[in-house]
Write a protein that holds these residues in place. Structure first.
Motif, PDB file in Angstrom:
ATOM      1  N   GLY A  42      35.091  39.051 -27.409  1.00  0.00           N
ATOM      2  CA  GLY A  42      34.298  39.607 -28.503  1.00  0.00           C
ATOM      3  C   GLY A  42      32.846  39.146 -28.456  1.00  0.00           C
ATOM      4  O   GLY A  42      32.383  38.570 -27.478  1.00  0.00           O
ATOM      5  N   LYS A  43      32.144  39.424 -29.521  1.00  0.00           N
ATOM      6  CA  LYS A  43      30.714  39.100 -29.611  1.00  0.00           C
ATOM      7  C   LYS A  43      30.483  37.596 -29.568  1.00  0.00           C
ATOM      8  O   LYS A  43      31.249  36.822 -30.117  1.00  0.00           O
ATOM      9  N   ALA A  44      29.382  37.232 -28.943  1.00  0.00           N
ATOM     10  CA  ALA A  44      29.006  35.820 -28.858  1.00  0.00           C
ATOM     11  C   ALA A  44      28.174  35.439 -30.059  1.00  0.00           C
ATOM     12  O   ALA A  44      27.523  36.274 -30.675  1.00  0.00           O
ATOM     13  N   ARG A  45      28.203  34.155 -30.347  1.00  0.00           N
ATOM     14  CA  ARG A  45      27.212  33.626 -31.274  1.00  0.00           C
ATOM     15  C   ARG A  45      26.293  32.779 -30.422  1.00  0.00           C
ATOM     16  O   ARG A  45      26.722  32.119 -29.468  1.00  0.00           O
ATOM     17  N   SER A  46      25.031  32.846 -30.726  1.00  0.00           N
ATOM     18  CA  SER A  46      24.055  32.121 -29.925  1.00  0.00           C
ATOM     19  C   SER A  46      23.672  30.825 -30.600  1.00  0.00           C
ATOM     20  O   SER A  46      23.526  30.758 -31.815  1.00  0.00           O
ATOM     21  N   LYS A  47      23.528  29.818 -29.786  1.00  0.00           N
ATOM     22  CA  LYS A  47      23.066  28.522 -30.262  1.00  0.00           C
ATOM     23  C   LYS A  47      22.079  28.028 -29.212  1.00  0.00           C
ATOM     24  O   LYS A  47      22.483  27.555 -28.147  1.00  0.00           O
ATOM     25  N   SER A  66      19.988  28.240 -26.137  1.00  0.00           N
ATOM     26  CA  SER A  66      20.082  29.056 -24.922  1.00  0.00           C
ATOM     27  C   SER A  66      21.531  29.365 -24.543  1.00  0.00           C
ATOM     28  O   SER A  66      21.779  30.011 -23.536  1.00  0.00           O
ATOM     29  N   HIS A  67      22.477  28.930 -25.343  1.00  0.00           N
ATOM     30  CA  HIS A  67      23.901  29.121 -25.047  1.00  0.00           C
ATOM     31  C   HIS A  67      24.477  30.306 -25.814  1.00  0.00           C
ATOM     32  O   HIS A  67      24.090  30.576 -26.942  1.00  0.00           O
ATOM     33  N   GLN A  68      25.422  30.980 -25.171  1.00  0.00           N
ATOM     34  CA  GLN A  68      26.232  31.992 -25.836  1.00  0.00           C
ATOM     35  C   GLN A  68      27.637  31.421 -25.928  1.00  0.00           C
ATOM     36  O   GLN A  68      28.222  31.037 -24.917  1.00  0.00           O
ATOM     37  N   ILE A  69      28.164  31.377 -27.136  1.00  0.00           N
ATOM     38  CA  ILE A  69      29.466  30.771 -27.371  1.00  0.00           C
ATOM     39  C   ILE A  69      30.426  31.854 -27.843  1.00  0.00           C
ATOM     40  O   ILE A  69      30.132  32.597 -28.785  1.00  0.00           O
ATOM     41  N   TYR A  70      31.575  31.925 -27.190  1.00  0.00           N
ATOM     42  CA  TYR A  70      32.586  32.933 -27.512  1.00  0.00           C
ATOM     43  C   TYR A  70      33.790  32.259 -28.132  1.00  0.00           C
ATOM     44  O   TYR A  70      34.196  31.179 -27.713  1.00  0.00           O
ATOM     45  N   LYS A  71      34.371  32.906 -29.108  1.00  0.00           N
ATOM     46  CA  LYS A  71      35.521  32.364 -29.825  1.00  0.00           C
ATOM     47  C   LYS A  71      36.788  32.631 -29.023  1.00  0.00           C
ATOM     48  O   LYS A  71      37.015  33.725 -28.538  1.00  0.00           O
ATOM     49  N   ARG A  75      36.908  26.120 -22.898  1.00  0.00           N
ATOM     50  CA  ARG A  75      35.944  26.715 -23.823  1.00  0.00           C
ATOM     51  C   ARG A  75      35.170  27.809 -23.104  1.00  0.00           C
ATOM     52  O   ARG A  75      35.085  27.810 -21.883  1.00  0.00           O
ATOM     53  N   VAL A  76      34.610  28.707 -23.872  1.00  0.00           N
ATOM     54  CA  VAL A  76      33.791  29.764 -23.290  1.00  0.00           C
ATOM     55  C   VAL A  76      32.390  29.619 -23.882  1.00  0.00           C
ATOM     56  O   VAL A  76      32.116  30.048 -24.997  1.00  0.00           O
ATOM     57  N   ASN A  77      31.554  28.970 -23.100  1.00  0.00           N
ATOM     58  CA  ASN A  77      30.199  28.635 -23.518  1.00  0.00           C
ATOM     59  C   ASN A  77      29.332  28.828 -22.279  1.00  0.00           C
ATOM     60  O   ASN A  77      29.464  28.078 -21.314  1.00  0.00           O
ATOM     61  N   ILE A  78      28.487  29.852 -22.274  1.00  0.00           N
ATOM     62  CA  ILE A  78      27.732  30.156 -21.065  1.00  0.00           C
ATOM     63  C   ILE A  78      26.231  30.067 -21.316  1.00  0.00           C
ATOM     64  O   ILE A  78      25.771  30.192 -22.448  1.00  0.00           O
ATOM     65  N   GLN A  79      25.506  29.856 -20.234  1.00  0.00           N
ATOM     66  CA  GLN A  79      24.061  29.703 -20.302  1.00  0.00           C
ATOM     67  C   GLN A  79      23.458  30.270 -19.026  1.00  0.00           C
ATOM     68  O   GLN A  79      23.961  30.020 -17.929  1.00  0.00           O
ATOM     69  N   ARG A  80      22.374  31.007 -19.164  1.00  0.00           N
ATOM     70  CA  ARG A  80      21.693  31.603 -18.017  1.00  0.00           C
ATOM     71  C   ARG A  80      21.011  30.504 -17.201  1.00  0.00           C
ATOM     72  O   ARG A  80      20.377  29.612 -17.755  1.00  0.00           O
ATOM     73  N   SER A  81      21.140  30.581 -15.892  1.00  0.00           N
ATOM     74  CA  SER A  81      20.412  29.644 -15.032  1.00  0.00           C
ATOM     75  C   SER A  81      19.000  30.197 -14.812  1.00  0.00           C
ATOM     76  O   SER A  81      18.703  31.336 -15.157  1.00  0.00           O
ATOM     77  N   LYS A  82      18.162  29.395 -14.228  1.00  0.00           N
ATOM     78  CA  LYS A  82      16.770  29.812 -14.003  1.00  0.00           C
ATOM     79  C   LYS A  82      16.668  31.010 -13.072  1.00  0.00           C
ATOM     80  O   LYS A  82      15.728  31.784 -13.148  1.00  0.00           O
ATOM     81  N   SER A  83      17.654  31.188 -12.210  1.00  0.00           N
ATOM     82  CA  SER A  83      17.642  32.297 -11.252  1.00  0.00           C
ATOM     83  C   SER A  83      18.156  33.605 -11.853  1.00  0.00           C
ATOM     84  O   SER A  83      18.114  34.636 -11.201  1.00  0.00           O
ATOM     85  N   GLY A  84      18.663  33.550 -13.088  1.00  0.00           N
ATOM     86  CA  GLY A  84      19.248  34.745 -13.701  1.00  0.00           C
ATOM     87  C   GLY A  84      20.722  34.904 -13.373  1.00  0.00           C
ATOM     88  O   GLY A  84      21.368  35.849 -13.812  1.00  0.00           O
ATOM     89  N   LYS A  85      21.237  33.998 -12.591  1.00  0.00           N
ATOM     90  CA  LYS A  85      22.655  34.026 -12.237  1.00  0.00           C
ATOM     91  C   LYS A  85      23.453  33.194 -13.232  1.00  0.00           C
ATOM     92  O   LYS A  85      22.914  32.356 -13.946  1.00  0.00           O
TER      93      LYS A  85
END
Length: 84
Positions: free
Chosen positions: A32-37, A39-44, A52-62
């Motif tokens: 479902g939709k993420a909540r942002s905190k 630079s992180h996107q956190i998914y329930k 846990r499902v907690n993602i963050q963009r790296s400097k390269s966009g990957k």
């Protein structure tokens, strides 16, 4: 749905070469939709602990490879729980 399948196969075969956009699409599809905190996107997830499902963009966009592996583990757990 076919796009999600293709992205997931790419995640499984080449976790170091996944775009953040694709990882976000997978996470939204399964969790479902993420909540942002910051630079992180956190998914329930339906469980309180890891993975846990907690993602963050790296400097390269990957996507960060360890986060790709965490998302794959969370998807596997979600699918295992839905089978029971």
């Amino acid at each position: 749905m076919a796009k999600i399948t293709i992205i997931r196969q790419k995640m499984e075969t080449a976790p170091t070469n996944v775009s953040f956009k694709d990882l976000s699409a997978i996470c939204e599809h399964y969790f479902g939709k993420a909540r942002s905190k910051g630079s992180h996107q956190i998914y329930k997830t339906p469980w309180p602990d890891d993975p846990r499902v907690n993602i963050q963009r790296s400097k390269s966009g990957k996507a960060k490879p360890y986060q790709v592996r965490q998302v794959l583990a969370a998807i596997a757990k979600l699918e295992a729980e839905s089978e029971t």
